[in-house]
Write a protein that holds these residues in place. Structure first.
Motif, mmCIF file in Angstrom:
data_model
loop_
_atom_site.group_PDB
_atom_site.id
_atom_site.type_symbol
_atom_site.label_atom_id
_atom_site.label_comp_id
_atom_site.label_asym_id
_atom_site.label_seq_id
_atom_site.Cartn_x
_atom_site.Cartn_y
_atom_site.Cartn_z
ATOM 1 N N ARG A 102 0.476 -1.270 0.319
ATOM 2 C CA ARG A 102 0.329 0.135 0.371
ATOM 3 C C ARG A 102 0.792 1.553 0.212
ATOM 4 N NH1 ARG A 102 -3.364 -3.770 3.048
ATOM 5 N NH2 ARG A 102 -4.719 -3.911 2.808
ATOM 6 N N SER A 103 2.166 0.832 -1.120
ATOM 7 C CA SER A 103 3.596 2.129 -0.104
ATOM 8 C C SER A 103 3.197 3.071 -1.554
ATOM 9 C CB SER A 103 3.961 1.790 0.039
ATOM 10 O OG SER A 103 4.317 1.203 -1.415
ATOM 11 N N TYR A 104 2.012 3.558 -2.190
ATOM 12 C CA TYR A 104 1.848 4.772 -2.769
ATOM 13 C C TYR A 104 1.264 5.676 -2.236
ATOM 14 C CZ TYR A 104 0.447 6.605 -7.810
ATOM 15 O OH TYR A 104 0.351 6.552 -8.076
ATOM 16 N N PHE A 134 -15.940 11.709 13.097
ATOM 17 C CA PHE A 134 -16.679 10.684 12.691
ATOM 18 C C PHE A 134 -16.891 9.468 13.387
ATOM 19 C CE2 PHE A 134 -15.837 13.921 9.312
ATOM 20 C CZ PHE A 134 -16.565 15.453 9.321
ATOM 21 N N LYS A 135 -16.138 9.150 14.355
ATOM 22 C CA LYS A 135 -15.997 7.465 14.957
ATOM 23 C C LYS A 135 -17.376 7.101 15.131
ATOM 24 C CE LYS A 135 -13.831 5.521 18.600
ATOM 25 N NZ LYS A 135 -12.726 6.483 20.030
ATOM 26 N N ASP A 136 -18.521 7.729 14.933
ATOM 27 C CA ASP A 136 -19.919 7.078 15.302
ATOM 28 C C ASP A 136 -20.131 6.640 13.691
ATOM 29 O OD1 ASP A 136 -20.107 7.793 17.702
ATOM 30 O OD2 ASP A 136 -20.983 9.776 17.649
ATOM 31 N N ASP A 137 -19.310 7.384 13.310
ATOM 32 C CA ASP A 137 -20.427 6.094 11.825
ATOM 33 C C ASP A 137 -18.901 5.558 11.424
ATOM 34 O OD1 ASP A 137 -22.312 7.510 11.801
ATOM 35 O OD2 ASP A 137 -22.397 9.145 11.017
ATOM 36 N N TRP A 138 -17.477 5.002 12.154
ATOM 37 C CA TRP A 138 -16.430 4.323 11.792
ATOM 38 C C TRP A 138 -16.904 3.817 11.007
ATOM 39 C CZ3 TRP A 138 -12.022 4.886 15.158
ATOM 40 C CH2 TRP A 138 -11.095 6.709 15.119
ATOM 41 N N ASP A 139 -18.416 2.815 11.063
ATOM 42 C CA ASP A 139 -18.808 1.521 10.299
ATOM 43 C C ASP A 139 -19.321 1.115 9.349
ATOM 44 O OD1 ASP A 139 -20.808 2.151 11.110
ATOM 45 O OD2 ASP A 139 -22.130 0.545 12.244
ATOM 46 N N ARG A 140 -19.374 2.760 8.733
ATOM 47 C CA ARG A 140 -19.870 3.219 7.454
ATOM 48 C C ARG A 140 -19.494 3.096 6.494
ATOM 49 N NH1 ARG A 140 -25.375 4.945 8.698
ATOM 50 N NH2 ARG A 140 -25.359 5.078 6.087
ATOM 51 N N PRO A 141 -19.557 2.839 4.876
ATOM 52 C CA PRO A 141 -18.524 2.901 4.116
ATOM 53 C C PRO A 141 -18.239 4.006 3.792
ATOM 54 C CG PRO A 141 -19.810 0.869 3.462
ATOM 55 C CD PRO A 141 -20.499 2.225 4.991
ATOM 56 N N TYR A 142 -18.932 4.825 4.166
ATOM 57 C CA TYR A 142 -18.876 6.299 2.930
ATOM 58 C C TYR A 142 -17.401 6.733 4.259
ATOM 59 C CZ TYR A 142 -21.126 8.570 7.486
ATOM 60 O OH TYR A 142 -21.366 9.714 8.023
ATOM 61 N N THR A 143 -17.036 6.681 5.329
ATOM 62 C CA THR A 143 -15.949 6.835 6.259
ATOM 63 C C THR A 143 -14.391 6.492 5.635
ATOM 64 O OG1 THR A 143 -16.729 5.926 8.070
ATOM 65 C CG2 THR A 143 -17.292 7.309 8.559
ATOM 66 N N ALA A 144 -14.754 5.662 4.806
ATOM 67 C CA ALA A 144 -13.526 4.349 4.036
ATOM 68 C C ALA A 144 -12.690 5.475 4.367
ATOM 69 C CB ALA A 144 -13.809 3.480 3.317
ATOM 70 N N PRO A 145 -11.462 5.630 4.579
ATOM 71 C CA PRO A 145 -9.828 5.916 3.965
ATOM 72 C C PRO A 145 -9.249 6.058 3.216
ATOM 73 C CG PRO A 145 -9.055 3.783 6.107
ATOM 74 C CD PRO A 145 -10.686 4.354 6.137
ATOM 75 N N ALA A 146 -8.683 6.531 3.191
ATOM 76 C CA ALA A 146 -8.040 6.161 1.340
ATOM 77 C C ALA A 146 -7.052 4.896 1.673
ATOM 78 C CB ALA A 146 -7.346 7.029 1.029
ATOM 79 N N ASP A 147 -6.802 4.198 0.433
ATOM 80 C CA ASP A 147 -5.627 2.732 0.647
ATOM 81 C C ASP A 147 -5.494 2.511 -0.116
ATOM 82 O OD1 ASP A 147 -4.966 0.630 0.867
ATOM 83 O OD2 ASP A 147 -6.791 -0.226 1.959
ATOM 84 N N ALA A 148 -4.354 3.056 -0.842
ATOM 85 C CA ALA A 148 -3.666 2.486 -2.486
ATOM 86 C C ALA A 148 -4.220 1.514 -2.691
ATOM 87 C CB ALA A 148 -2.505 2.351 -2.105
ATOM 88 N N ALA A 149 -4.217 0.153 -1.583
ATOM 89 C CA ALA A 149 -4.747 -1.257 -2.436
ATOM 90 C C ALA A 149 -5.893 -1.443 -1.874
ATOM 91 C CB ALA A 149 -3.460 -2.257 -2.090
ATOM 92 N N LEU A 150 -7.082 -0.699 -1.835
ATOM 93 C CA LEU A 150 -8.237 -0.664 -2.114
ATOM 94 C C LEU A 150 -9.047 -1.624 -2.433
ATOM 95 C CD1 LEU A 150 -10.177 0.555 -0.164
ATOM 96 C CD2 LEU A 150 -10.630 1.915 -2.038
ATOM 97 N N LEU A 151 -9.443 -3.014 -2.012
ATOM 98 C CA LEU A 151 -10.444 -3.622 -2.566
ATOM 99 C C LEU A 151 -11.663 -3.850 -2.680
ATOM 100 C CD1 LEU A 151 -10.791 -6.609 -4.303
ATOM 101 C CD2 LEU A 151 -10.228 -7.733 -2.158
ATOM 102 N N ASN A 152 -12.825 -3.282 -3.362
ATOM 103 C CA ASN A 152 -14.070 -3.525 -3.281
ATOM 104 C C ASN A 152 -14.529 -2.291 -1.887
ATOM 105 O OD1 ASN A 152 -16.309 -5.243 -4.833
ATOM 106 N ND2 ASN A 152 -16.563 -5.936 -2.748
ATOM 107 N N TYR A 153 -13.792 -1.231 -1.896
ATOM 108 C CA TYR A 153 -14.281 -0.143 -0.989
ATOM 109 C C TYR A 153 -14.129 -1.122 0.350
ATOM 110 C CZ TYR A 153 -16.785 1.270 -5.539
ATOM 111 O OH TYR A 153 -16.483 1.922 -6.662
ATOM 112 N N ARG A 154 -13.748 -2.015 0.723
ATOM 113 C CA ARG A 154 -13.284 -2.294 2.457
ATOM 114 C C ARG A 154 -15.116 -2.586 2.356
ATOM 115 N NH1 ARG A 154 -9.287 -0.218 6.362
ATOM 116 N NH2 ARG A 154 -10.853 0.244 7.348
ATOM 117 N N SER A 155 -16.596 -3.001 1.957
ATOM 118 C CA SER A 155 -16.891 -2.904 1.977
ATOM 119 C C SER A 155 -18.043 -4.064 1.981
ATOM 120 C CB SER A 155 -18.073 -2.032 1.744
ATOM 121 O OG SER A 155 -18.586 -1.954 0.483
ATOM 122 N N ILE A 156 -19.169 -4.381 3.343
ATOM 123 C CA ILE A 156 -19.803 -6.175 3.045
ATOM 124 C C ILE A 156 -20.978 -6.018 2.626
ATOM 125 C CG2 ILE A 156 -20.191 -8.071 3.945
ATOM 126 C CD1 ILE A 156 -17.968 -7.885 5.474
#
Length: 472
Positions: free
Chosen positions: A149-151, A161-183
């Motif tokens: 993920r070093s890019y 936005f800690k109360d919503d950390w389980d919500r996909p819209y708060t996902a952090p950027a990730d150089a190797a993001l897969l599927n928005y990291r969501s279920i």
């Protein structure tokens, strides 16, 4: 005295219209005032800037110098800067390489997957790439998989936005993001059985979800997510402590997987089994060494396509990746940072767009921020610049169209004639874009309502759009 002032303003407006001039109006239309009053909002909670783009006669400034939180209208800045500085054909690269040997259809060693910031690397893409490994004659991997993920510099979720950390819209950027990291769980009511079925596609190895959930007698479908009471004590075995309201149709409930490597491992195991690739190792985070041997590179969809998804559906993680990619291009080989990306955009704003320092304060490019600030007049200046930009077709086509698509699909105002990027966050509602009036004239508009009750209604901004459409 009031009658004299009113007569003077009327005379000025009449003169401007008769001369074909854009009148500098600094008072709100009556319909907008009424919408504010009936919604329990003060006039001081609204900031507006409206300027003509092609000789129209309306021009409105109302608290347009006040710094406001842009919410998701910040994406307008990010996407225009990226279209100009990266180009609409920019693509992100994901690289597959390995150390070890490949013999007898077995890769003995470590498989490296190096992310290049692709914000839309999804399960279908992974299926394609693992199938490509098979086509190269690899039927078995004996070893682990390392995700590089070093890019990008590592980003943590915003504590605001800690109360919503389980919500996909708060996902952090990730150089190797897969599927928005969501279920995503699809919840389908079976009202005759007083329950709803729960399905997940694909069915992931290691993920255990409920097969059904109860339905309550609650009429309507307000706050259905809260009513389900999703329990994520174990994110791989989610449970429902509540019930789906009986008034709901089919819903999709998505949540953010907290462990990115664990998420990759689930998908790798699942997809590998689907394509007939044997792998029993684990996933770790690391750096692909220089001596690793390249298997292949894969390329994302182009920026023009990603920009459309970003603005139409207000996708935060796409916007973050777009912003960071400006820094990645500027400094190859160095993990991209928001600080460097902001400096690039600020320079572009000042030197190309002509917006002074401090009128636009960018944060992470998405608008999900308590630090970002803009003035309404700076935003209409940006829109006016974008209207003349060579990248205008791609940029404008990415805006939601009133009563038609994206986040404006349910806003029945100036149907089909307003291209508006919306913004919504606690205590702020905003909108910016271009309106074509009935006269055929086009206008750049930006408006934001802030403070108590600001998010409870669309009426003030809708009446403003309507006024421009009818009177412009």
């Amino acid at each position: 005295m009031k009658k004299v002032l009113a007569a003077g303003l009327f005379s000025l407006l009449t003169y401007c219209f008769s001369m074909g001039m854009a009148c500098a109006q600094n008072f709100l239309p009556v319909t907008v005032k009424n919408a504010l009053t009936s919604s329990g909002l003060s006039f001081e909670q609204l900031s507006v800037s409206l300027i003509p783009l092609d000789g129209g006669k309306l021009n409105l400034s109302w608290r347009d110098h006040v710094k406001v939180q842009p919410a998701s209208t910040e994406k307008m800045i990010t996407t225009l800067a990226a279209l100009e500085l990266l180009g609409p054909d920019w693509r992100w690269k994901t690289s597959y390489s390995y150390t070890g040997t490949i013999e007898n259809k077995t890769l003995s060693g470590t498989l490296f997957i190096k992310g290049g910031g692709d914000p839309k690397y999804v399960s279908e893409t992974l299926w394609r790439d693992l199938s490509r490994l098979k086509s190269l004659g690899i039927d078995r991997i004996e070893g682990n998989v390392v995700i590089d993920r070093s890019y990008f510099e590592k980003e943590r979720q915003d504590p605001a936005f800690k109360d919503d950390w389980d919500r996909p819209y708060t996902a952090p950027a990730d150089a190797a993001l897969l599927n928005y990291r969501s279920i995503a769980m699809t919840i389908t009511p079976e009202k005759d059985r007083k329950q709803a079925t729960v399905t997940v596609v694909p069915q992931l190895i290691g993920l255990v979800t409920p097969s059904s959930v109860k339905m309550s007698r609650q009429k309507g479908c307000v706050r259905w997510r809260q009513a389900l009471e999703l329990d994520l004590d174990d994110p791989l075995e989610p449970e429902f402590d509540g019930a789906l309201p009986s008034g709901c149709d089919e819903k999709v409930l998505a949540y953010l997987a907290p462990d990115a490597n664990q998420y990759w491992e689930m998908f790798l195991r699942t997809v590998a089994s689907q394509v007939g690739l044997t792998w029993q190792g684990e996933v770790f985070e690391g750096i692909a060494p220089a001596e690793s041997k390249l298997l292949f590179d894969v390329w994302s969809e182009d920026l023009g396509t990603i920009v459309k998804l970003t603005n139409k559906f207000s996708n935060n993680v796409l916007a973050k990746h777009i912003l960071l990619s400006l820094a990645a291009k500027d400094s190859p080989g160095i993990p991209a940072s928001y600080a460097r990306a902001r400096a690039i955009v600020n320079q572009w704003l000042q030197q190309r767009v002509g917006i002074g320092a401090g009128e636009i304060l960018l944060d992470n490019g998405s608008g999900l921020s308590r630090q970002a600030r803009v003035t309404a007049r700076a935003m209409t200046r940006l829109i006016s610049y974008g209207w003349k930009s060579p990248r205008m077709p791609e940029w404008l086509a990415s805006f939601p169209i009133s009563a038609t698509d994206g986040t404006m699909s349910k806003r029945r105002v100036a149907p089909g004639y307003a291209y508006i990027k919306t913004g919504l966050m606690n205590t702020v509602k905003s909108a910016g874009g271009i309106i074509q009036a009935r006269s055929g004239k086009r206008y750049a508009i930006f408006a934001a309502v802030q403070g108590k009750k600001a998010t409870e209604t669309d009426a003030p901004i809708d009446r403003l759009i309507e006024w421009v459409y009818l009177q412009g």
